[in-house]
Motif scaffolding. Structure first.
Motif, PDB file in Angstrom:
ATOM      1  N   ALA A   5       0.837  -1.194   0.000  1.00  0.00           N
ATOM      2  CA  ALA A   5       0.000   0.000   0.000  1.00  0.00           C
ATOM      3  C   ALA A   5       0.873   1.245   0.000  1.00  0.00           C
ATOM      4  O   ALA A   5       1.936   1.272   0.621  1.00  0.00           O
ATOM      5  CB  ALA A   5      -0.906  -0.009   1.223  1.00  0.00           C
ATOM      6  N   THR A   6       0.421   2.265  -0.713  1.00  0.00           N
ATOM      7  CA  THR A   6       1.176   3.512  -0.825  1.00  0.00           C
ATOM      8  C   THR A   6       0.207   4.662  -1.062  1.00  0.00           C
ATOM      9  O   THR A   6      -0.939   4.446  -1.458  1.00  0.00           O
ATOM     10  CB  THR A   6       2.212   3.427  -1.972  1.00  0.00           C
ATOM     11  OG1 THR A   6       3.073   4.544  -1.918  1.00  0.00           O
ATOM     12  CG2 THR A   6       1.550   3.350  -3.326  1.00  0.00           C
ATOM     13  N   THR A   7       0.642   5.861  -0.799  1.00  0.00           N
ATOM     14  CA  THR A   7      -0.117   7.053  -1.151  1.00  0.00           C
ATOM     15  C   THR A   7       0.683   7.810  -2.192  1.00  0.00           C
ATOM     16  O   THR A   7       1.842   8.139  -1.975  1.00  0.00           O
ATOM     17  CB  THR A   7      -0.383   7.941   0.083  1.00  0.00           C
ATOM     18  OG1 THR A   7      -1.195   7.204   0.999  1.00  0.00           O
ATOM     19  CG2 THR A   7      -1.107   9.224  -0.307  1.00  0.00           C
ATOM     20  N   LYS A  61       5.875   9.220  -3.216  1.00  0.00           N
ATOM     21  CA  LYS A  61       4.997   8.168  -2.699  1.00  0.00           C
ATOM     22  C   LYS A  61       5.304   8.014  -1.213  1.00  0.00           C
ATOM     23  O   LYS A  61       6.465   8.011  -0.815  1.00  0.00           O
ATOM     24  CB  LYS A  61       5.275   6.836  -3.382  1.00  0.00           C
ATOM     25  CG  LYS A  61       5.068   6.822  -4.866  1.00  0.00           C
ATOM     26  CD  LYS A  61       5.430   5.435  -5.384  1.00  0.00           C
ATOM     27  CE  LYS A  61       5.564   5.378  -6.861  1.00  0.00           C
ATOM     28  NZ  LYS A  61       5.964   4.031  -7.307  1.00  0.00           N
ATOM     29  N   GLY A 117       4.655   5.425   1.972  1.00  0.00           N
ATOM     30  CA  GLY A 117       4.200   4.092   2.331  1.00  0.00           C
ATOM     31  C   GLY A 117       5.329   3.267   2.918  1.00  0.00           C
ATOM     32  O   GLY A 117       6.473   3.719   3.008  1.00  0.00           O
ATOM     33  N   TYR A 134      -4.591   7.328  -2.183  1.00  0.00           N
ATOM     34  CA  TYR A 134      -4.188   6.081  -1.543  1.00  0.00           C
ATOM     35  C   TYR A 134      -4.352   4.923  -2.505  1.00  0.00           C
ATOM     36  O   TYR A 134      -5.384   4.779  -3.166  1.00  0.00           O
ATOM     37  CB  TYR A 134      -5.034   5.848  -0.288  1.00  0.00           C
ATOM     38  CG  TYR A 134      -4.725   4.561   0.417  1.00  0.00           C
ATOM     39  CD1 TYR A 134      -3.529   4.396   1.109  1.00  0.00           C
ATOM     40  CD2 TYR A 134      -5.616   3.493   0.364  1.00  0.00           C
ATOM     41  CE1 TYR A 134      -3.237   3.185   1.743  1.00  0.00           C
ATOM     42  CE2 TYR A 134      -5.339   2.298   1.007  1.00  0.00           C
ATOM     43  CZ  TYR A 134      -4.146   2.154   1.688  1.00  0.00           C
ATOM     44  OH  TYR A 134      -3.860   0.979   2.320  1.00  0.00           O
ATOM     45  N   ASP A 166      -2.752  -2.206  -1.086  1.00  0.00           N
ATOM     46  CA  ASP A 166      -1.913  -3.345  -1.458  1.00  0.00           C
ATOM     47  C   ASP A 166      -2.661  -4.197  -2.480  1.00  0.00           C
ATOM     48  O   ASP A 166      -3.839  -4.481  -2.318  1.00  0.00           O
ATOM     49  CB  ASP A 166      -1.618  -4.178  -0.202  1.00  0.00           C
ATOM     50  CG  ASP A 166      -0.592  -5.265  -0.426  1.00  0.00           C
ATOM     51  OD1 ASP A 166      -0.019  -5.321  -1.530  1.00  0.00           O
ATOM     52  OD2 ASP A 166      -0.360  -6.037   0.510  1.00  0.00           O
TER      53      ASP A 166
END
Length: 109
Positions: free
Chosen positions: A3-5, A63, A65, A105, A108
């Protein structure tokens, strides 16, 4: 991918199923337009396990995360410079939408 923003300055587009093959092969007209004027792009599924494909064109700021940065900072003057660069280059390829700073957002997958 964890998962990342995504933090991106530019414009945002909804991606349809019909666009995915061209995006994967990097032959989509919006990707070609971005490359033509030196802009970046980012696209992906932002609603895993469901589907919400989105594409950004402009400048990837960063990014945030687990596998990316935990934090970053930038000055207002840097955003002003990025805004001018992105807006000018988008106009060169006929895109006149107003750019803005996006935080999106991406779960994952």
């Amino acid at each position: 991918m964890a998962a990342t923003t995504i933090v991106f300055y530019g414009i945002r587009f909804e991606v349809t199923e019909d666009d995915i093959t061209a995006l994967e092969s990097r032959t989509h007209p919006k990707i070609l337009a971005a490359k033509e004027v030196g802009l970046e792009y980012y696209w992906g599924n932002f609603d895993s396990p469901d589907e919400e494909y989105v594409m950004f064109i402009g400048k990837l700021i960063g990014k945030i995360g687990v596998e990316d940065h935990r934090e970053f900072q930038f000055k207002a003057t840097e955003i002003t410079e990025i805004e001018k660069l992105v807006s000018d280059r988008l106009r060169q390829v006929g895109i006149v939408e107003k750019s803005c700073l996006h935080f999106k957002y991406q779960p994952d997958q």
